[in-house]
Every structure is written in structure tokens, then in C-alpha cells.
Scaffold this motif. Structure first.
Motif: not given
Length: 124
Positions: A52, A84, A89-90, A97-98, A109-110
Motif C-alpha cells: 500500500r 472490499i 483495496t485502495r 490501489p493496494y 487487492a480488489a
């Protein structure tokens, strides 16, 4: 109030409410269990590197981070899918975004969490 004025007012009010991040209802017990399962899934993946804002983190660190973010932003998500999409995810500060690095590949990650949510919902 004229019909046109009323429509303008209602449209503006709806836009303000949508933009203000109106708090949603707390997750149902079933959705809360799914969210907890997603976080535990991340924590259990010792081969995982959670990235991240350009920094990598262990699975344990990622789990703590997701729990903290859920504690602070949880009212914006009443389902595991919203968790999510809106929390996990961000970055809420940078918008970046992660990603998750595992098994020699990097994936959003999403996608990583979405795939696990699909597995949870299938019951497999």
C-alpha cells in the motif's frame, strides 16, 4: 414551490447526500462474518506481501491495518463487497490501489479479496 424548483432542490439534496458519504446500516451478522473471514484469510497467508502506497507489509501487518481501517471507516460499508470496494483495496488518502504479492505475482487487492469473497459465498 414550483415543480421545477422542487426537482432542482431534490436533485441537489440527493447529490449532497451521495457526496457526503451517508452512513449506511451496520453489516448484518452474515456480512460481518464474511468481512472477518476476508481479514483472517489475509492474516493466514504467510507468503503474502500487502503493498500500500509503495510499502510492503506482512500478512499480520495487513490484517492489523485492515481491522483498523474497518474500525475507522466501517460505517461506510454494510456488506463484504462494500468493504472490499470502499475500504480494503485502495488508499483513502492517496487513492492508490493496494496490491498483493503472492506466489511470485502481483495482483490487485480488489481481485485477491474478490476471489476469496466469491469462494466464501460459494461455501467452498
Amino acid at each position: 414551490m414550483s415543480e421545477r424548483s422542487r426537482r432542482v432542490f431534490l436533485g441537489a439534496a440527493a447529490a449532497l447526500l451521495a457526496g457526503a458519504g451517508v452512513a449506511r446500516a451496520a453489516p448484518s451478522d452474515a456480512e460481518a462474518r464474511k468481512i472477518e473471514s476476508l481479514i483472517r484469510f489475509v492474516e493466514a497467508r504467510k507468503d503474502l506481501r500487502f503493498v500500500r502506497n509503495g510499502s510492503g507489509h506482512t500478512a499480520a501487518q495487513a490484517g492489523r491495518f485492515l481491522r483498523g481501517k474497518l474500525d475507522s471507516m466501517g460505517k461506510s460499508a454494510s456488506t463484504a463487497r462494500e468493504f472490499i470496494d470502499q475500504i480494503a483495496t485502495r488508499s483513502s488518502t492517496s487513492g492508490q490501489p493496494y496490491t498483493v504479492e503472492t506466489e511470485g505475482r502481483s495482483i490487485p487487492a480488489a481481485q485477491f479479496l474478490g476471489d476469496e469473497l466469491a469462494r466464501i459465498e460459494r461455501g467452498s
